[in-house]
Design a protein around this motif. Sequence first.
Motif, PDB file in Angstrom:
ATOM      1  N   ASN A  40       0.814  -1.213   0.000  1.00  0.00           N
ATOM      2  CA  ASN A  40       0.000   0.000   0.000  1.00  0.00           C
ATOM      3  C   ASN A  40       0.850   1.265   0.000  1.00  0.00           C
ATOM      4  O   ASN A  40       2.006   1.269   0.417  1.00  0.00           O
ATOM      5  N   GLN A  41       0.222   2.365  -0.416  1.00  0.00           N
ATOM      6  CA  GLN A  41       0.855   3.668  -0.347  1.00  0.00           C
ATOM      7  C   GLN A  41       0.829   4.155   1.104  1.00  0.00           C
ATOM      8  O   GLN A  41       0.081   3.653   1.949  1.00  0.00           O
ATOM      9  N   LEU A  42       1.658   5.184   1.396  1.00  0.00           N
ATOM     10  CA  LEU A  42       1.814   5.642   2.776  1.00  0.00           C
ATOM     11  C   LEU A  42       0.518   6.172   3.378  1.00  0.00           C
ATOM     12  O   LEU A  42       0.348   6.142   4.596  1.00  0.00           O
ATOM     13  N   ASP A  43      -0.416   6.681   2.556  1.00  0.00           N
ATOM     14  CA  ASP A  43      -1.658   7.216   3.124  1.00  0.00           C
ATOM     15  C   ASP A  43      -2.607   6.114   3.569  1.00  0.00           C
ATOM     16  O   ASP A  43      -3.672   6.397   4.115  1.00  0.00           O
ATOM     17  N   GLN A  44      -2.235   4.864   3.365  1.00  0.00           N
ATOM     18  CA  GLN A  44      -3.081   3.751   3.781  1.00  0.00           C
ATOM     19  C   GLN A  44      -2.373   2.812   4.758  1.00  0.00           C
ATOM     20  O   GLN A  44      -2.817   1.695   4.967  1.00  0.00           O
ATOM     21  N   VAL A  45      -1.295   3.281   5.345  1.00  0.00           N
ATOM     22  CA  VAL A  45      -0.595   2.473   6.347  1.00  0.00           C
ATOM     23  C   VAL A  45      -0.246   3.346   7.542  1.00  0.00           C
ATOM     24  O   VAL A  45      -0.332   4.571   7.490  1.00  0.00           O
TER      25      VAL A  45
END
Length: 212
Positions: A52-57
């Motif tokens: 996932n991208q950082l906005d979802q972790v």
Amino acid sequence: MASGLPIPDACTPGRHALATRRLLLYTPVIKLDVLAAFAAGADPDSQRWQGNQLDQVVPDPDVRRALLRMGPAGVTPRWFFKSNPELAEPSEPGPETFEFMVCIRRDTGHYAGSLELDHEKGEIGGTLAPDHRGQGLGAELFLAGAELAHSHAGLPTVRAGTATANLACRRSLERAGFVPAPGPARHTVPDGRELETVWYQHQGTASACARP
């Protein structure tokens, strides 16, 4: 209830709720629900498959562990919201074509994972937090996904794809009654890596949940 947060037990307009023997799942009520759901799948073992991208972790492992010790059933201290008032704000459901649910462990009230349903593609995905893996809960999570698709979203067939090497996920899907199905042999995850994939499907009677 120390947190004073409700746990939805019935579907309402724009929101769903369902239960298995050991899990509760519902459309997030507040922003903490969403953040904790992201934290459940943000560890390296999970991100090996999801990318996932950082906005979802939630990248900080200490923050992840703290979030996953919380939950709506009396295990989120009041001081936490005083220090993080934005996480007590309401969470609005996403578009009608996409359903995102947070998962709670019934016996502890702790956040335990998440479930997603893409109505347009007829596909589900889900993850469990590290402390809840290896206990047969994956099958319950995917059973809940099948119920969400069939009995809430009115889909007679729902599909799920996973990395060929992700044997734990494959076993969970099979135990939940998913059977092999045709699908793309490779999938590019958000971080750009390409994984070999296998596909499964689950069929059931389609109906819509009764929502006021």
